[in-house]
Design an enzyme around this catalytic site. Structure first.
Site, PDB file in Angstrom:
ATOM      1  N   CYS A 183       0.837  -1.205   0.000  1.00 19.44           N
ATOM      2  CA  CYS A 183       0.000   0.000   0.000  1.00 19.44           C
ATOM      3  C   CYS A 183       0.871   1.254   0.000  1.00 19.44           C
ATOM      4  O   CYS A 183       1.397   1.663   1.037  1.00 19.44           O
ATOM      5  CB  CYS A 183      -0.923  -0.019   1.223  1.00 19.44           C
ATOM      6  SG  CYS A 183      -1.970   1.440   1.354  1.00 19.44           S
TER       7      CYS A 183
ATOM      8  N   CYS B  11      -0.454   4.120   2.114  1.00 17.23           N
ATOM      9  CA  CYS B  11      -0.231   3.925   3.558  1.00 17.23           C
ATOM     10  C   CYS B  11       1.236   4.155   3.925  1.00 17.23           C
ATOM     11  O   CYS B  11       1.536   4.791   4.927  1.00 17.23           O
ATOM     12  CB  CYS B  11      -0.586   2.502   3.980  1.00 17.23           C
ATOM     13  SG  CYS B  11      -2.165   1.917   3.372  1.00 17.23           S
ATOM     14  N   ASP B  12       2.143   3.605   3.129  1.00 16.39           N
ATOM     15  CA  ASP B  12       3.539   3.510   3.564  1.00 16.39           C
ATOM     16  C   ASP B  12       4.528   4.338   2.753  1.00 16.39           C
ATOM     17  O   ASP B  12       5.694   4.443   3.140  1.00 16.39           O
ATOM     18  CB  ASP B  12       3.989   2.035   3.521  1.00 16.39           C
ATOM     19  CG  ASP B  12       3.183   1.173   4.489  1.00 16.39           C
ATOM     20  OD1 ASP B  12       2.710   1.711   5.502  1.00 16.39           O
ATOM     21  OD2 ASP B  12       3.014  -0.025   4.220  1.00 16.39           O
TER      22      ASP B  12
HETATM   23  C1  LIG Z   1       0.151  -3.891   5.709  1.00 18.32           C
HETATM   24  C2  LIG Z   1      -0.978  -2.898   5.641  1.00 18.32           C
HETATM   25  C3  LIG Z   1      -0.768  -1.589   6.083  1.00 18.32           C
HETATM   26  C4  LIG Z   1      -1.792  -0.668   6.029  1.00 18.32           C
HETATM   27  N1  LIG Z   1      -1.571   0.593   6.488  1.00 18.32           N
HETATM   28  C5  LIG Z   1      -2.571   1.489   6.488  1.00 18.32           C
HETATM   29  C6  LIG Z   1      -2.370   2.798   7.001  1.00 18.32           C
HETATM   30  O1  LIG Z   1      -1.271   3.151   7.434  1.00 18.32           O
HETATM   31  N2  LIG Z   1      -3.429   3.644   6.987  1.00 18.32           N
HETATM   32  C7  LIG Z   1      -4.651   3.289   6.483  1.00 18.32           C
HETATM   33  O2  LIG Z   1      -5.583   4.098   6.518  1.00 18.32           O
HETATM   34  N3  LIG Z   1      -4.862   2.056   5.976  1.00 18.32           N
HETATM   35  C8  LIG Z   1      -3.867   1.155   5.959  1.00 18.32           C
HETATM   36  N4  LIG Z   1      -4.063  -0.082   5.436  1.00 18.32           N
HETATM   37  C9  LIG Z   1      -5.371  -0.393   4.833  1.00 18.32           C
HETATM   38  C10 LIG Z   1      -6.398  -0.682   5.935  1.00 18.32           C
HETATM   39  O3  LIG Z   1      -5.860  -1.625   6.824  1.00 18.32           O
HETATM   40  C11 LIG Z   1      -7.693  -1.183   5.317  1.00 18.32           C
HETATM   41  O4  LIG Z   1      -8.183  -0.253   4.379  1.00 18.32           O
HETATM   42  C12 LIG Z   1      -8.751  -1.402   6.405  1.00 18.32           C
HETATM   43  O5  LIG Z   1      -8.284  -2.289   7.395  1.00 18.32           O
HETATM   44  C13 LIG Z   1     -10.042  -1.967   5.820  1.00 18.32           C
HETATM   45  O6  LIG Z   1     -10.910  -2.165   6.869  1.00 18.32           O
HETATM   46  P1  LIG Z   1     -12.136  -3.174   6.780  1.00 18.32           P
HETATM   47  O7  LIG Z   1     -12.800  -3.109   8.107  1.00 18.32           O
HETATM   48  O8  LIG Z   1     -12.930  -2.899   5.575  1.00 18.32           O
HETATM   49  O9  LIG Z   1     -11.515  -4.618   6.542  1.00 18.32           O
HETATM   50  P2  LIG Z   1     -10.328  -5.430   7.238  1.00 18.32           P
HETATM   51  O10 LIG Z   1      -9.456  -4.585   8.041  1.00 18.32           O
HETATM   52  O11 LIG Z   1      -9.750  -6.225   6.120  1.00 18.32           O
HETATM   53  O12 LIG Z   1     -11.115  -6.414   8.226  1.00 18.32           O
HETATM   54  C14 LIG Z   1     -11.877  -7.470   7.717  1.00 18.32           C
HETATM   55  C15 LIG Z   1     -12.438  -8.252   8.898  1.00 18.32           C
HETATM   56  O13 LIG Z   1     -13.376  -9.215   8.405  1.00 18.32           O
HETATM   57  C16 LIG Z   1     -13.185 -10.432   9.105  1.00 18.32           C
HETATM   58  N5  LIG Z   1     -13.731 -11.515   8.297  1.00 18.32           N
HETATM   59  C17 LIG Z   1     -13.439 -11.852   7.036  1.00 18.32           C
HETATM   60  N6  LIG Z   1     -14.156 -12.928   6.667  1.00 18.32           N
HETATM   61  C18 LIG Z   1     -14.932 -13.253   7.747  1.00 18.32           C
HETATM   62  C19 LIG Z   1     -15.880 -14.290   8.007  1.00 18.32           C
HETATM   63  N7  LIG Z   1     -16.186 -15.234   7.101  1.00 18.32           N
HETATM   64  N8  LIG Z   1     -16.473 -14.334   9.233  1.00 18.32           N
HETATM   65  C20 LIG Z   1     -16.188 -13.388  10.164  1.00 18.32           C
HETATM   66  N9  LIG Z   1     -15.299 -12.380   9.966  1.00 18.32           N
HETATM   67  C21 LIG Z   1     -14.679 -12.351   8.775  1.00 18.32           C
HETATM   68  C22 LIG Z   1     -11.673 -10.495   9.340  1.00 18.32           C
HETATM   69  O14 LIG Z   1     -11.352 -11.386  10.396  1.00 18.32           O
HETATM   70  C23 LIG Z   1     -11.386  -9.025   9.712  1.00 18.32           C
HETATM   71  O15 LIG Z   1     -11.650  -8.839  11.078  1.00 18.32           O
HETATM   72  C24 LIG Z   1      -3.057  -1.041   5.490  1.00 18.32           C
HETATM   73  C25 LIG Z   1      -3.273  -2.349   5.041  1.00 18.32           C
HETATM   74  C26 LIG Z   1      -2.245  -3.271   5.111  1.00 18.32           C
HETATM   75  C27 LIG Z   1      -2.491  -4.686   4.634  1.00 18.32           C
END
Ligand SMILES: Cc1cc2nc3c(=O)[nH]c(=O)nc-3n(C[C@H](O)[C@H](O)[C@H](O)COP(=O)(O)OP(=O)(O)OC[C@H]3O[C@@H](n4cnc5c(N)ncnc54)[C@H](O)[C@@H]3O)c2cc1C
Length: 325
Positions: free
Chosen positions: A137, A140-141
């Site tokens: 990303c 992000c980084d």
């Molecule tokens: C390495 C890395 C660094 C990042 N750094 C940044 C940053 O510095 N700043 C920033 O703004 N964003 C950053 N991001 C992006 C950010 O993390 C994501 O945009 C954000 O987490 C998305 O949130 P979300 O809640 O949509 O999904 P996610 O964070 O992907 O969470 C998904 C959730 O769904 C759950 N889940 C999936 N399938 C199931 C199922 N069948 N049953 C129950 N639960 C399930 C998982 O366990 C998880 O808890 C980074 C991402 C990565 C990978």
């Protein structure tokens, strides 16, 4: 086997799911969050987070997610250690979901916040150097690689956009692609080729990320020429893998509308899916922004729309009950 019944069932415990839970619990919807295999979501696998509003100093991703969960629980959310393996939404509300534990969850509204995972190359060094020079990303980084030499791996729109974005921080950006042409849109390619800070390495496959995870981090990439088979090393301090994302939507295939890449389709500007009472928020419906703050924002929207849906539903049920008396 237990049955957990609630007004608001949330699948996923990343920023989207937990923000929906905070708003939902505070609105009296007795939010239940089923956490899945990655409690706290993607931010739990990163270290420094510098762009989540409200924190002057750099914070740690896992810490931020612990705080979000604590806030959600503080206002009344019930967190469940379970992973949903099947959902039944065809009959409309109430929606049913079955957990890996055998437990059943029933919600008058369903909020889907299952996120998306970056696709990785799966080569040596990638995992151990993740966060130590290897990232998926640039938004992000990228900031952490100011003035450093960086590489972007991929050939589609995301890779080209990441390379262009990184020129804000680095004067030396190299796009590495395993073929001799890009899949990215022509307009993006034109901008890429015209950019003085970007070079392109064609026909190169990354075979290994080089460096010391316990020391200085990434120092370079081992490359294989896909035409001649010749091996070489490419020195860089940052490498961004940009070969796409996979939304966690397997569960909803044939049950909810999705786009060609598997992202859930929502009514534009809202978290409403094509099934009334089912809402989607965060990365599972957003292949454009993919940030914690946008995920939290759409989580909030899902809870507000869920609350409106429930208010209408309960009014209709009340009217029907009165008419039947
Ligand atoms: C390495 C890395 C660094 C990042 N750094 C940044 C940053 O510095 N700043 C920033 O703004 N964003 C950053 N991001 C992006 C950010 O993390 C994501 O945009 C954000 O987490 C998305 O949130 P979300 O809640 O949509 O999904 P996610 O964070 O992907 O969470 C998904 C959730 O769904 C759950 N889940 C999936 N399938 C199931 C199922 N069948 N049953 C129950 N639960 C399930 C998982 O366990 C998880 O808890 C980074 C991402 C990565 C990978």
């Amino acid at each position: 086997m237990a049955v957990h019944t609630t007004r608001m069932l949330i699948i996923g415990s990343g920023p989207a799911g937990l923000s929906a839970a905070i708003y939902g619990a505070r609105a009296g919807m007795q939010a239940i969050v089923v956490q899945g295999l990655q409690p706290g979501g993607q931010l739990t696998i990163t270290t420094d987070v510098e762009n989540y509003p409200g924190f002057r100093d750099v914070i740690q991703g896992p810490w931020l997610m612990q705080e979000m969960q604590a806030q959600a629980e503080h206002v009344g959310t019930r967190m469940m250690w379970d992973t949903i393996v099947d959902v039944d939404i065809a009959g409309g509300t109430p929606f049913r979901a079955r957990g890996d534990s055998g437990d059943e969850y029933v919600g008058d509204v369903l909020v889907i916040a299952t996120g998306a995972q970056a696709k990785w190359l799966g080569v040596p060094g990638e995992e151990t150097l993740s966060g130590k020079g290897v990232s998926a990303c640039a938004t992000c980084d990228g900031f952490f690689y100011r003035g450093k030499k960086v590489a972007v791996i991929g050939g589609g729109n995301t890779a080209v956009e990441e390379a262009l974005y990184l020129t804000n921080h680095s004067d030396d950006v190299t796009l590495i692609h395993r073929r001799d042409d890009l899949r990215a849109e022509k307009i993006l390619q034109d901008r890429l080729f015209a950019h003085p800070k970007i070079s392109v390495l064609w026909n190169q496959r990354v075979d290994e990320f080089l460096g010391d995870p316990m020391g200085g981090g990434l120092t370079g990439l081992k490359l294989i020429d896909t035409v001649s088979g010749q091996e070489s090393e490419f020195a860089c301090q940052g490498a961004f893998v940009a070969i796409g994302h996979a939304p966690a939507t397997e569960l909803f295939k044939g049950k909810l509308e999705m786009d060609d890449s598997g992202y859930l389709v929502v009514e534009p500007g809202t978290p409403k899916t094509n099934v009334p009472g089912v809402f989607a928020c965060g990365d599972v419906m957003d292949h454009t922004y993919r940030q914690a703050v946008t995920a939290a924002g759409t989580g909030c929207m899902a809870a507000l729309d869920a609350e409106r849906f429930l208010a209408t539903l309960e009014f209709v049920r009340h009217e029907a009950a009165q008419a039947a008396e």
